[in-house]
Design a protein around this motif. Structure first.
Motif, PDB file in Angstrom:
ATOM      1  N   LYS A   2       0.840  -1.191   0.000  1.00  0.00           N
ATOM      2  CA  LYS A   2       0.000   0.000   0.000  1.00  0.00           C
ATOM      3  C   LYS A   2       0.874   1.239   0.000  1.00  0.00           C
ATOM      4  O   LYS A   2       1.882   1.307   0.693  1.00  0.00           O
ATOM      5  N   ASN A   4       1.599   5.163   0.766  1.00  0.00           N
ATOM      6  CA  ASN A   4       1.230   6.183   1.722  1.00  0.00           C
ATOM      7  C   ASN A   4       1.312   7.538   1.023  1.00  0.00           C
ATOM      8  O   ASN A   4       2.363   8.165   0.969  1.00  0.00           O
ATOM      9  N   LYS A  52      -7.664   8.062   4.517  1.00  0.00           N
ATOM     10  CA  LYS A  52      -7.088   6.846   5.089  1.00  0.00           C
ATOM     11  C   LYS A  52      -7.676   6.582   6.476  1.00  0.00           C
ATOM     12  O   LYS A  52      -7.936   5.437   6.842  1.00  0.00           O
ATOM     13  N   LYS A  53      -7.911   7.643   7.238  1.00  0.00           N
ATOM     14  CA  LYS A  53      -8.474   7.502   8.574  1.00  0.00           C
ATOM     15  C   LYS A  53      -9.896   6.950   8.507  1.00  0.00           C
ATOM     16  O   LYS A  53     -10.261   6.069   9.270  1.00  0.00           O
ATOM     17  N   LYS A  55     -11.085   5.132   6.123  1.00  0.00           N
ATOM     18  CA  LYS A  55     -11.006   3.772   5.642  1.00  0.00           C
ATOM     19  C   LYS A  55     -10.672   2.792   6.765  1.00  0.00           C
ATOM     20  O   LYS A  55     -11.160   1.674   6.797  1.00  0.00           O
ATOM     21  N   LEU A  56      -9.823   3.236   7.704  1.00  0.00           N
ATOM     22  CA  LEU A  56      -9.470   2.382   8.833  1.00  0.00           C
ATOM     23  C   LEU A  56     -10.611   2.208   9.818  1.00  0.00           C
ATOM     24  O   LEU A  56     -10.736   1.159  10.449  1.00  0.00           O
TER      25      LEU A  56
END
Length: 58
Positions: A2, A4, A52-53, A55-56
């Motif tokens: 992945k 970043n 990304k946050k 998605k987590l």
């Protein structure tokens, strides 16, 4: 693997700011252009970090 994108955009932000400072004697608008590009990269970095946050969490 992945990628970043947040880190990539942070490096682009720093390099555009450093480039604007380095070229300030070559052109009168280079610092303004470097700051503008840096601001765009900073917003892209914040956007990718928020994406990304989310998605987590989900």
């Amino acid at each position: 693997m992945k990628k970043n994108y947040t880190l990539i955009f942070c490096f682009l932000f720093l390099s555009s700011m450093i480039g604007g400072l380095a070229l300030k004697d070559a052109s009168s608008y280079s610092m303004m252009i470097g700051s503008g590009l840096g601001l765009i990269f900073l917003f892209c970095s914040a956007y990718s970090a928020e994406k990304k946050k989310k998605k987590l969490v989900n």
